[in-house]
Design an enzyme around this catalytic site. Structure first.
Site, mmCIF file in Angstrom:
data_model
loop_
_atom_site.group_PDB
_atom_site.id
_atom_site.type_symbol
_atom_site.label_atom_id
_atom_site.label_comp_id
_atom_site.label_asym_id
_atom_site.label_seq_id
_atom_site.Cartn_x
_atom_site.Cartn_y
_atom_site.Cartn_z
ATOM 1 N N ASP A 257 -0.226 5.209 0.872
ATOM 2 C CA ASP A 257 -0.458 6.230 1.893
ATOM 3 C C ASP A 257 -0.562 5.594 3.274
ATOM 4 O OD1 ASP A 257 -0.600 8.569 0.205
ATOM 5 O OD2 ASP A 257 -2.392 7.641 -0.629
ATOM 6 N N ASP B 185 0.867 -1.169 0.000
ATOM 7 C CA ASP B 185 0.000 0.000 0.000
ATOM 8 C C ASP B 185 0.920 1.240 0.000
ATOM 9 O OD1 ASP B 185 -2.297 1.715 0.576
ATOM 10 O OD2 ASP B 185 -1.454 1.844 2.597
HETATM 11 C C1 XBP Z 1 -5.202 6.395 0.826
HETATM 12 C C2 XBP Z 1 -6.303 7.220 0.349
HETATM 13 C C3 XBP Z 1 -6.092 8.243 -0.674
HETATM 14 C C4 XBP Z 1 -5.419 9.525 -0.275
HETATM 15 C C5 XBP Z 1 -5.757 10.618 -1.239
HETATM 16 O O1 XBP Z 1 -4.776 5.513 -0.192
HETATM 17 O O2 XBP Z 1 -7.424 7.011 0.772
HETATM 18 O O3 XBP Z 1 -7.372 8.569 -1.093
HETATM 19 O O4 XBP Z 1 -5.868 9.946 0.997
HETATM 20 O O5 XBP Z 1 -5.333 10.304 -2.501
HETATM 21 P P1 XBP Z 1 -3.901 4.171 0.110
HETATM 22 P P2 XBP Z 1 -6.000 10.937 -3.830
HETATM 23 O O6 XBP Z 1 -3.775 3.976 1.582
HETATM 24 O O7 XBP Z 1 -4.684 3.069 -0.567
HETATM 25 O O8 XBP Z 1 -2.561 4.394 -0.538
HETATM 26 O O9 XBP Z 1 -6.453 12.332 -3.539
HETATM 27 O O10 XBP Z 1 -4.872 10.894 -4.836
HETATM 28 O O11 XBP Z 1 -7.149 10.037 -4.215
HETATM 29 MG MG MG Z 2 -2.986 3.192 3.288
#
Ligand code: XBP
Ligand code: MG
Length: 286
Positions: free
Chosen positions: A29, A27
């Site tokens: 973020d 993953d």
């Molecule tokens: C985490 C999310 C993302 C970011 C925002 O993604 O929910 O939506 O907060 O990104 P993950 P965008 O943990 O799956 O990596 O604004 O680019 O959608």
């Molecule tokens: Mg995440």
């Protein structure tokens, strides 16, 4: 053809399917880097201000909004409650897309300015996995351009080539907690889920990975420490570094200070053994 010959002829795909660890799916973020509070949240707020919107997502409010995955989806969810007139306009879709595009550009600028660092152990583990020939992939909800900015600034020019498959953002219709992004990645890796291991940080993340059948390791962050991680292989503070031990919060033990390939293999084998026992029990009762 005898029955046993028939079974031999029809089983090879299942029997030959690898069950030792072939790939690790990361993953982004919250897992590769702590991007949400000081990256995405700040970018959303700056984009709101540039669009003349009187919205400011505090650290606490943003924590609640993380239950809605995807930036566009998060804005739509908030706008529907705060100012539905923006969405109801004939150009509401374009307005939302423009706002999110600006947010993504601002996020890229923040990342390129060096605001966001990789979490402990991430670069070390990726390096070890690559060196050992373990395949690497990404399964994220975030927008591809935002991911590329993060990879480039944290792992350098060759970052994208480290990952054989990159599943990001709108390549699937349903974002986490739906398993779609993991199915998308597995299909391209041409691997069964039990030959992979996912590294996630949040409840939507583990729900998505588990629903696709991947054993999942969790490294928590301030926003996700209280999430329900039932079914995780192990729940850790981070991946750890030699001399900078990771803390185990739940699940299977971590042998030593930090997560390495040998540890991932041991955890993944416990998941495979559990699956095999369940399948044997099913066959015995059918
Ligand atoms: C985490 C999310 C993302 C970011 C925002 O993604 O929910 O939506 O907060 O990104 P993950 P965008 O943990 O799956 O990596 O604004 O680019 O959608
Ligand atoms: Mg995440």
């Amino acid at each position: 053809m005898t029955t046993s010959q028939h079974i031999e002829n029809t089983m090879p795909t299942a029997c030959a399917a690898p069950t030792d660890l072939q790939a690790v799916v990361f993953d982004v973020d919250g897992t590769l880097a702590d991007t949400e509070r000081d990256g995405h949240r700040v970018a959303f707020n700056r984009a709101f201000a540039r669009f003349g919107l009187p919205w400011e997502w505090s650290v606490a409010t943003y924590g609640e909004l993380l239950a809605v995955t995807g930036g566009k989806e998060r804005i739509r969810h908030f706008a529907a409650r705060q100012a539905p007139q923006w969405l109801e306009r004939p150009d509401g879709g374009a307005w939302l897309a423009g706002l999110h595009q600006l947010k993504s550009e601002i996020y890229g600028e923040l990342v390129r300015a060096g605001t966001i660092a990789l979490r402990p152990g991430v670069a070390r583990l990726i390096g070890e996995l690559r060196g050992a020939g373990v395949r690497l992939a990404i399964a994220t909800t975030t927008t591809r351009s935002s991911l590329d900015s993060l990879l480039l600034s944290s792992l350098g020019d060759d970052a994208q080539s480290l990952f054989e498959v990159i599943g990001a953002g709108d390549v699937v219709a349903h974002k986490k907690p739906a398993p779609d992004i993991y199915h998308w990645v597995l299909q391209r890796l041409q691997l069964p889920p039990q030959a992979c291991l996912a590294v996630e940080d949040s409840q939507p993340g583990i729900l998505a990975a588990s629903a696709a059948g991947l054993p999942t390791l969790i490294t928590v962050n301030a926003y996700t420490a209280a999430d329900d991680f039932s079914g995780a292989l192990s729940v850790l503070s981070d991946l750890g570094e030699p001399g900078q031990p990771a803390k185990r919060l739940a699940g299977q033990a971590l042998d030593g200070d930090c997560v390495d390939l040998a540890q991932l293999r041991r955890w993944q084998q416990t998941a495979v053994n559990t699956l095999n026992r369940r399948q044997a029990a099913c066959l015995a009762t059918s």
